[in-house]
Design a protein around this motif. Structure first.
Motif, PDB file in Angstrom:
ATOM      1  N   LEU A 148      41.109  53.737  44.428  1.00  0.00           N
ATOM      2  CA  LEU A 148      40.147  53.739  43.329  1.00  0.00           C
ATOM      3  C   LEU A 148      40.622  52.813  42.212  1.00  0.00           C
ATOM      4  O   LEU A 148      39.844  52.035  41.654  1.00  0.00           O
ATOM      5  CB  LEU A 148      39.955  55.162  42.798  1.00  0.00           C
ATOM      6  CG  LEU A 148      38.974  55.336  41.649  1.00  0.00           C
ATOM      7  CD1 LEU A 148      37.583  54.854  42.040  1.00  0.00           C
ATOM      8  CD2 LEU A 148      38.933  56.793  41.221  1.00  0.00           C
ATOM      9  N   ARG A 149      41.922  52.859  41.902  1.00  0.00           N
ATOM     10  CA  ARG A 149      42.484  51.986  40.865  1.00  0.00           C
ATOM     11  C   ARG A 149      42.278  50.525  41.245  1.00  0.00           C
ATOM     12  O   ARG A 149      41.898  49.700  40.414  1.00  0.00           O
ATOM     13  CB  ARG A 149      43.963  52.292  40.678  1.00  0.00           C
ATOM     14  CG  ARG A 149      44.606  51.440  39.594  1.00  0.00           C
ATOM     15  CD  ARG A 149      46.083  51.652  39.494  1.00  0.00           C
ATOM     16  NE  ARG A 149      46.696  51.226  40.738  1.00  0.00           N
ATOM     17  CZ  ARG A 149      47.839  51.679  41.208  1.00  0.00           C
ATOM     18  NH1 ARG A 149      48.512  52.595  40.548  1.00  0.00           N
ATOM     19  NH2 ARG A 149      48.333  51.237  42.343  1.00  0.00           N
ATOM     20  N   GLU A 150      42.512  50.186  42.501  1.00  0.00           N
ATOM     21  CA  GLU A 150      42.320  48.808  42.964  1.00  0.00           C
ATOM     22  C   GLU A 150      40.864  48.380  42.836  1.00  0.00           C
ATOM     23  O   GLU A 150      40.571  47.271  42.399  1.00  0.00           O
ATOM     24  CB  GLU A 150      42.764  48.672  44.428  1.00  0.00           C
ATOM     25  CG  GLU A 150      44.260  48.602  44.605  1.00  0.00           C
ATOM     26  CD  GLU A 150      44.824  47.314  44.045  1.00  0.00           C
ATOM     27  OE1 GLU A 150      44.226  46.243  44.252  1.00  0.00           O
ATOM     28  OE2 GLU A 150      45.877  47.397  43.383  1.00  0.00           O
ATOM     29  N   ARG A 151      39.943  49.245  43.224  1.00  0.00           N
ATOM     30  CA  ARG A 151      38.521  48.900  43.140  1.00  0.00           C
ATOM     31  C   ARG A 151      38.080  48.706  41.695  1.00  0.00           C
ATOM     32  O   ARG A 151      37.331  47.775  41.394  1.00  0.00           O
ATOM     33  CB  ARG A 151      37.660  49.963  43.818  1.00  0.00           C
ATOM     34  CG  ARG A 151      37.796  49.911  45.352  1.00  0.00           C
ATOM     35  CD  ARG A 151      36.853  50.841  46.036  1.00  0.00           C
ATOM     36  NE  ARG A 151      37.298  52.207  45.753  1.00  0.00           N
ATOM     37  CZ  ARG A 151      36.541  53.285  45.855  1.00  0.00           C
ATOM     38  NH1 ARG A 151      35.298  53.196  46.235  1.00  0.00           N
ATOM     39  NH2 ARG A 151      37.029  54.479  45.591  1.00  0.00           N
ATOM     40  N   VAL A 152      38.564  49.556  40.794  1.00  0.00           N
ATOM     41  CA  VAL A 152      38.216  49.417  39.378  1.00  0.00           C
ATOM     42  C   VAL A 152      38.809  48.129  38.822  1.00  0.00           C
ATOM     43  O   VAL A 152      38.129  47.365  38.124  1.00  0.00           O
ATOM     44  CB  VAL A 152      38.706  50.648  38.572  1.00  0.00           C
ATOM     45  CG1 VAL A 152      38.610  50.396  37.069  1.00  0.00           C
ATOM     46  CG2 VAL A 152      37.912  51.891  38.955  1.00  0.00           C
ATOM     47  N   ALA A 153      40.063  47.860  39.128  1.00  0.00           N
ATOM     48  CA  ALA A 153      40.711  46.641  38.647  1.00  0.00           C
ATOM     49  C   ALA A 153      39.978  45.412  39.167  1.00  0.00           C
ATOM     50  O   ALA A 153      39.750  44.452  38.422  1.00  0.00           O
ATOM     51  CB  ALA A 153      42.172  46.615  39.073  1.00  0.00           C
ATOM     52  N   HIS A 154      39.597  45.435  40.426  1.00  0.00           N
ATOM     53  CA  HIS A 154      38.885  44.293  41.004  1.00  0.00           C
ATOM     54  C   HIS A 154      37.520  44.119  40.344  1.00  0.00           C
ATOM     55  O   HIS A 154      37.095  42.992  40.072  1.00  0.00           O
ATOM     56  CB  HIS A 154      38.720  44.467  42.514  1.00  0.00           C
ATOM     57  CG  HIS A 154      38.070  43.287  43.158  1.00  0.00           C
ATOM     58  ND1 HIS A 154      38.694  42.055  43.255  1.00  0.00           N
ATOM     59  CD2 HIS A 154      36.847  43.132  43.702  1.00  0.00           C
ATOM     60  CE1 HIS A 154      37.884  41.205  43.839  1.00  0.00           C
ATOM     61  NE2 HIS A 154      36.750  41.828  44.119  1.00  0.00           N
ATOM     62  N   ALA A 155      36.825  45.238  40.063  1.00  0.00           N
ATOM     63  CA  ALA A 155      35.509  45.158  39.426  1.00  0.00           C
ATOM     64  C   ALA A 155      35.625  44.629  37.993  1.00  0.00           C
ATOM     65  O   ALA A 155      34.789  43.849  37.539  1.00  0.00           O
ATOM     66  CB  ALA A 155      34.835  46.521  39.434  1.00  0.00           C
ATOM     67  N   LEU A 156      36.674  45.029  37.284  1.00  0.00           N
ATOM     68  CA  LEU A 156      36.819  44.611  35.891  1.00  0.00           C
ATOM     69  C   LEU A 156      37.467  43.236  35.754  1.00  0.00           C
ATOM     70  O   LEU A 156      37.146  42.475  34.846  1.00  0.00           O
ATOM     71  CB  LEU A 156      37.647  45.647  35.122  1.00  0.00           C
ATOM     72  CG  LEU A 156      36.998  47.016  34.939  1.00  0.00           C
ATOM     73  CD1 LEU A 156      37.961  47.970  34.252  1.00  0.00           C
ATOM     74  CD2 LEU A 156      35.706  46.906  34.144  1.00  0.00           C
ATOM     75  N   TYR A 157      38.422  42.923  36.635  1.00  0.00           N
ATOM     76  CA  TYR A 157      39.177  41.683  36.536  1.00  0.00           C
ATOM     77  C   TYR A 157      39.278  41.013  37.903  1.00  0.00           C
ATOM     78  O   TYR A 157      40.364  40.861  38.454  1.00  0.00           O
ATOM     79  CB  TYR A 157      40.589  41.960  36.002  1.00  0.00           C
ATOM     80  CG  TYR A 157      40.602  42.807  34.759  1.00  0.00           C
ATOM     81  CD1 TYR A 157      40.253  42.275  33.530  1.00  0.00           C
ATOM     82  CD2 TYR A 157      40.953  44.156  34.828  1.00  0.00           C
ATOM     83  CE1 TYR A 157      40.256  43.056  32.386  1.00  0.00           C
ATOM     84  CE2 TYR A 157      40.962  44.943  33.681  1.00  0.00           C
ATOM     85  CZ  TYR A 157      40.611  44.392  32.463  1.00  0.00           C
ATOM     86  OH  TYR A 157      40.615  45.162  31.350  1.00  0.00           O
ATOM     87  N   PRO A 158      38.177  40.575  38.478  1.00  0.00           N
ATOM     88  CA  PRO A 158      38.215  40.041  39.849  1.00  0.00           C
ATOM     89  C   PRO A 158      39.127  38.828  40.022  1.00  0.00           C
ATOM     90  O   PRO A 158      39.809  38.715  41.026  1.00  0.00           O
ATOM     91  CB  PRO A 158      36.759  39.687  40.142  1.00  0.00           C
ATOM     92  CG  PRO A 158      36.073  39.657  38.823  1.00  0.00           C
ATOM     93  CD  PRO A 158      36.860  40.511  37.894  1.00  0.00           C
ATOM     94  N   SER A 159      39.179  37.955  39.040  1.00  0.00           N
ATOM     95  CA  SER A 159      40.015  36.761  39.220  1.00  0.00           C
ATOM     96  C   SER A 159      41.496  37.106  39.144  1.00  0.00           C
ATOM     97  O   SER A 159      42.309  36.532  39.852  1.00  0.00           O
ATOM     98  CB  SER A 159      39.667  35.714  38.161  1.00  0.00           C
ATOM     99  OG  SER A 159      39.911  36.221  36.863  1.00  0.00           O
TER     100      SER A 159
END
Length: 102
Positions: free
Chosen positions: A83-94
């Motif tokens: 879940l942390r990875e998905r949130v991080a990717h959604a907020l900061y994809p680059s």
């Protein structure tokens, strides 16, 4: 009908006794009448906290479901990492994409 009482001796830190003495003075009471009320109020508040905790726990179990609570801790941690990875990717994809490739 008068309540049965017992006499007891307790040791208190000096600071605590001073606080109780000051409270009794402000309330124009004796320490002997104040202390039983303080003990009763403390016990009542502990019971209130216990009841609140039980209601919160029941509400949490109902919301989460017993099946979720029975999961092994490692599985829960893995789901949280995902879940942390998905949130991080959604907020900061680059940033997340770049960090994976380094």
């Amino acid at each position: 009908m008068a309540q049965a009482t017992v006499t007891t001796t307790i040791e208190l830190p000096r600071e605590l006794l001073e606080r109780a003495t000051e409270t009794a003075r402000r309330e124009n009471r004796s320490l002997d009448t104040l202390l039983p009320d303080l003990i009763e109020a403390g016990l009542d508040s502990l019971e209130d906290i216990r009841q609140i905790w039980e209601r919160v726990s029941a509400s949490y179990r109902k919301r989460v479901g017993e099946a979720e609570l029975a999961k092994p801790s490692e599985q829960v941690l893995e789901e949280l990492r995902d879940l942390r990875e998905r949130v991080a990717h959604a907020l900061y994809p680059s940033v997340v994409g770049r960090a994976r490739h380094e």
